[in-house]
Design a protein around this motif. Structure first.
Motif, PDB file in Angstrom:
ATOM      1  N   ALA A 198      -0.357 -17.883 -19.260  1.00 24.10           N
ATOM      2  CA  ALA A 198      -1.135 -16.644 -19.175  1.00 24.10           C
ATOM      3  C   ALA A 198      -0.512 -15.572 -20.053  1.00 24.10           C
ATOM      4  O   ALA A 198       0.690 -15.319 -19.989  1.00 24.10           O
ATOM      5  N   ASN A 199      -1.345 -14.950 -20.883  1.00 21.04           N
ATOM      6  CA  ASN A 199      -0.890 -13.820 -21.687  1.00 21.04           C
ATOM      7  C   ASN A 199      -1.202 -12.486 -21.025  1.00 21.04           C
ATOM      8  O   ASN A 199      -0.479 -11.512 -21.202  1.00 21.04           O
ATOM      9  N   ASN A 200      -2.301 -12.453 -20.303  1.00 22.72           N
ATOM     10  CA  ASN A 200      -2.725 -11.227 -19.627  1.00 22.72           C
ATOM     11  C   ASN A 200      -3.287 -11.561 -18.251  1.00 22.72           C
ATOM     12  O   ASN A 200      -3.848 -12.644 -18.038  1.00 22.72           O
ATOM     13  N   TYR A 201      -3.136 -10.603 -17.348  1.00 23.05           N
ATOM     14  CA  TYR A 201      -3.735 -10.709 -16.018  1.00 23.05           C
ATOM     15  C   TYR A 201      -4.614  -9.483 -15.789  1.00 23.05           C
ATOM     16  O   TYR A 201      -4.244  -8.361 -16.146  1.00 23.05           O
ATOM     17  N   THR A 202      -5.763  -9.705 -15.203  1.00 23.59           N
ATOM     18  CA  THR A 202      -6.613  -8.604 -14.742  1.00 23.59           C
ATOM     19  C   THR A 202      -6.842  -8.790 -13.257  1.00 23.59           C
ATOM     20  O   THR A 202      -7.369  -9.823 -12.824  1.00 23.59           O
ATOM     21  N   LEU A 203      -6.419  -7.811 -12.498  1.00 24.69           N
ATOM     22  CA  LEU A 203      -6.566  -7.880 -11.048  1.00 24.69           C
ATOM     23  C   LEU A 203      -7.654  -6.911 -10.614  1.00 24.69           C
ATOM     24  O   LEU A 203      -7.680  -5.753 -11.033  1.00 24.69           O
ATOM     25  N   SER A 204      -8.565  -7.399  -9.789  1.00 24.72           N
ATOM     26  CA  SER A 204      -9.649  -6.573  -9.259  1.00 24.72           C
ATOM     27  C   SER A 204      -9.528  -6.502  -7.745  1.00 24.72           C
ATOM     28  O   SER A 204      -9.297  -7.515  -7.081  1.00 24.72           O
ATOM     29  N   CYS A 249       0.960  -4.805 -10.937  1.00 27.04           N
ATOM     30  CA  CYS A 249       0.247  -3.643 -11.465  1.00 27.04           C
ATOM     31  C   CYS A 249      -0.152  -2.735 -10.316  1.00 27.04           C
ATOM     32  O   CYS A 249      -0.256  -3.173  -9.158  1.00 27.04           O
ATOM     33  N   ASN A 250      -0.351  -1.483 -10.649  1.00 23.96           N
ATOM     34  CA  ASN A 250      -0.810  -0.488  -9.683  1.00 23.96           C
ATOM     35  C   ASN A 250      -2.316  -0.341  -9.792  1.00 23.96           C
ATOM     36  O   ASN A 250      -2.846  -0.148 -10.889  1.00 23.96           O
ATOM     37  N   VAL A 251      -2.995  -0.443  -8.667  1.00 23.67           N
ATOM     38  CA  VAL A 251      -4.418  -0.119  -8.640  1.00 23.67           C
ATOM     39  C   VAL A 251      -4.557   1.256  -8.008  1.00 23.67           C
ATOM     40  O   VAL A 251      -3.920   1.564  -6.999  1.00 23.67           O
ATOM     41  N   THR A 252      -5.364   2.087  -8.634  1.00 28.35           N
ATOM     42  CA  THR A 252      -5.561   3.450  -8.153  1.00 28.35           C
ATOM     43  C   THR A 252      -7.051   3.701  -7.943  1.00 28.35           C
ATOM     44  O   THR A 252      -7.892   2.869  -8.290  1.00 28.35           O
ATOM     45  N   GLY A 253      -7.354   4.852  -7.387  1.00 27.86           N
ATOM     46  CA  GLY A 253      -8.750   5.182  -7.124  1.00 27.86           C
ATOM     47  C   GLY A 253      -9.306   4.507  -5.889  1.00 27.86           C
ATOM     48  O   GLY A 253     -10.525   4.384  -5.739  1.00 27.86           O
ATOM     49  N   LEU A 254      -8.424   4.050  -5.001  1.00 30.74           N
ATOM     50  CA  LEU A 254      -8.868   3.401  -3.767  1.00 30.74           C
ATOM     51  C   LEU A 254      -9.317   4.448  -2.754  1.00 30.74           C
ATOM     52  O   LEU A 254      -8.876   5.594  -2.778  1.00 30.74           O
ATOM     53  N   VAL A 263       0.846  -1.196   0.000  1.00 32.55           N
ATOM     54  CA  VAL A 263       0.000   0.000   0.000  1.00 32.55           C
ATOM     55  C   VAL A 263       0.880   1.243   0.000  1.00 32.55           C
ATOM     56  O   VAL A 263       1.901   1.306   0.688  1.00 32.55           O
ATOM     57  N   ASP A 264       0.472   2.230  -0.789  1.00 31.13           N
ATOM     58  CA  ASP A 264       1.161   3.518  -0.808  1.00 31.13           C
ATOM     59  C   ASP A 264       0.685   4.334   0.391  1.00 31.13           C
ATOM     60  O   ASP A 264      -0.415   4.880   0.383  1.00 31.13           O
ATOM     61  N   CYS A 265       1.525   4.398   1.429  1.00 30.16           N
ATOM     62  CA  CYS A 265       1.136   5.123   2.641  1.00 30.16           C
ATOM     63  C   CYS A 265       1.174   6.635   2.446  1.00 30.16           C
ATOM     64  O   CYS A 265       0.698   7.379   3.306  1.00 30.16           O
ATOM     65  N   GLY A 266       1.743   7.088   1.342  1.00 32.57           N
ATOM     66  CA  GLY A 266       1.835   8.522   1.117  1.00 32.57           C
ATOM     67  C   GLY A 266       0.633   9.121   0.424  1.00 32.57           C
ATOM     68  O   GLY A 266       0.564  10.329   0.233  1.00 32.57           O
ATOM     69  N   SER A 267      -0.321   8.272   0.025  1.00 34.73           N
ATOM     70  CA  SER A 267      -1.523   8.784  -0.630  1.00 34.73           C
ATOM     71  C   SER A 267      -2.687   7.874  -0.285  1.00 34.73           C
ATOM     72  O   SER A 267      -2.506   6.754   0.184  1.00 34.73           O
ATOM     73  N   ASP A 268      -3.894   8.360  -0.533  1.00 34.12           N
ATOM     74  CA  ASP A 268      -5.080   7.586  -0.184  1.00 34.12           C
ATOM     75  C   ASP A 268      -5.409   6.515  -1.216  1.00 34.12           C
ATOM     76  O   ASP A 268      -6.030   5.520  -0.894  1.00 34.12           O
ATOM     77  N   GLY A 269      -5.018   6.701  -2.482  1.00 31.90           N
ATOM     78  CA  GLY A 269      -5.677   5.940  -3.529  1.00 31.90           C
ATOM     79  C   GLY A 269      -4.868   4.954  -4.316  1.00 31.90           C
ATOM     80  O   GLY A 269      -5.236   4.650  -5.449  1.00 31.90           O
ATOM     81  N   ALA A 270      -3.753   4.410  -3.815  1.00 28.15           N
ATOM     82  CA  ALA A 270      -2.934   3.548  -4.660  1.00 28.15           C
ATOM     83  C   ALA A 270      -2.330   2.399  -3.867  1.00 28.15           C
ATOM     84  O   ALA A 270      -2.052   2.518  -2.677  1.00 28.15           O
ATOM     85  N   ALA A 271      -2.140   1.274  -4.576  1.00 26.78           N
ATOM     86  CA  ALA A 271      -1.439   0.121  -4.004  1.00 26.78           C
ATOM     87  C   ALA A 271      -0.781  -0.639  -5.152  1.00 26.78           C
ATOM     88  O   ALA A 271      -1.325  -0.717  -6.259  1.00 26.78           O
ATOM     89  N   LEU A 272       0.395  -1.193  -4.889  1.00 31.86           N
ATOM     90  CA  LEU A 272       1.107  -2.020  -5.858  1.00 31.86           C
ATOM     91  C   LEU A 272       0.886  -3.476  -5.493  1.00 31.86           C
ATOM     92  O   LEU A 272       1.196  -3.894  -4.377  1.00 31.86           O
ATOM     93  N   LEU A 273       0.347  -4.260  -6.434  1.00 34.68           N
ATOM     94  CA  LEU A 273       0.104  -5.678  -6.198  1.00 34.68           C
ATOM     95  C   LEU A 273       0.980  -6.492  -7.139  1.00 34.68           C
ATOM     96  O   LEU A 273       1.138  -6.155  -8.320  1.00 34.68           O
ATOM     97  N   SER A 274       1.563  -7.561  -6.618  1.00 35.57           N
ATOM     98  CA  SER A 274       2.481  -8.375  -7.408  1.00 35.57           C
ATOM     99  C   SER A 274       2.239  -9.849  -7.126  1.00 35.57           C
ATOM    100  O   SER A 274       1.671 -10.218  -6.096  1.00 35.57           O
TER     101      SER A 274
END
Length: 291
Positions: free
Chosen positions: A79-85, A103-108, A61-72
């Motif tokens: 697999a050719n593509n991944y979609t993380l929800s 990938c980075n998820v934003t808008g959290l 989790v990005d502790c410096g902002s409200d809306g982002a996290a890096l998931l790995s």
């Protein structure tokens, strides 16, 4: 491609192949079996079963902002593509699609708890499963912050709206005159500040902590503590009149001074002034105490 093989027999023009390994490309051939002779094998076609899925996902989790996290996650076969929800407990959902293993998820939302679902796709298949992973975003800044001063005690109580996901609240009181700061920790919705200096202005804020992240500070609230007591009080009686002269040192935080003179025969009179001295007349023939 990994050496694994399987087969099926049928009298129809199709059959189901079971036991295929995920993420493995298979080459499929068909042979016709006769009573005495068998045909040669057909030309081969490739078949890609469903891609494999990683067993776990890590969230940073990005502790410096409200809306982002890096998931790995680890790369998987096929697999050719991944979609993380990321799905919040309140129904909100955000997603990202990538060919990488992160990938980075934003808008959290701040103060949110999110469960993770991962979808892997290839040319043939798409598979979606919940992953045993979740994460919490950094806490929201505390809301509805208020401060209450108890006059005569040099004590102030700071309060705010408590949230269940917060582990610790850290509040501070900063003195305007020199920047000195008092701190107070709480696991509830209040903090108790003692030994505040008289005649000062204090600014109060509070932050929330959870899962190693700190919220932004709350809105600032302020109070003015009670004025300090006047010091250096001196009095002078003018013997040829009924007047007296009273003076004192300036008291920090005072906007108005009230002088009360009480005579030994019960006479009492009060005077208000914004100055640090007072000249007034009192009835003769009494002994007065002045505060």
């Amino acid at each position: 491609q990994d050496g694994h093989s399987t087969n099926c027999l049928t009298t129809a023009t199709s059959c189901d192949l079971g036991g295929l390994n995920c993420g493995t490309v298979y080459y499929v051939y068909v042979r016709a079996l006769g009573v005495q002779f068998n045909s040669s094998v057909s030309s081969g076609v490739s078949l890609s079963p469903a891609p494999c899925l990683p067993s776990s996902v890590q969230a940073q989790v990005d502790c410096g902002s409200d809306g982002a996290a890096l998931l790995s996650w680890s790369y998987t076969d096929g697999a050719n593509n991944y979609t993380l929800s990321a799905n919040g407990v309140g129904g909100e959902a955000v997603s990202c699609t990538t060919q990488q293993n992160h990938c980075n998820v934003t808008g959290l939302s701040c103060g949110g708890h999110y469960n993770v679902t991962l979808t892997a796709t290839n040319q043939e298949c798409q598979i979606t499963v919940p992953i045993n992973a979740s994460f919490d975003t950094r806490p929201c800044a505390p809301q509805h912050v208020a401060v209450d001063l108890t006059c005569g005690t040099q004590i102030a109580d700071l309060s705010w709206e408590e949230r269940s996901e917060v582990e610790l609240y850290v509040s501070s009181a900063a003195r305007w005159s020199d920047g000195a700061v008092q701190h107070c920790n709480s696991t509830g919705s209040t903090c108790h500040f003692t030994d505040l200096t008289c005649g000062e202005t204090y600014s109060f804020t509070v932050t929330a902590s959870a899962n190693g992240c700190h919220s932004p500070p709350s809105n600032t609230v302020q109070i003015n503590t009670e004025p300090c007591q006047p010091t250096g009080v001196t009095s002078q009686l003018l013997c040829n009149s009924e007047q007296f002269l009273l003076s004192w040192n300036p008291a920090s935080g005072a906007a108005l001074y009230m002088v009360t003179a009480t005579g030994n025969l019960g006479y009492m009179e009060a005077f208000n002034t914004t100055n640090t001295s007072l000249s007034a007349s009192l009835p003769c023939g009494q002994t007065y105490s002045v505060t």
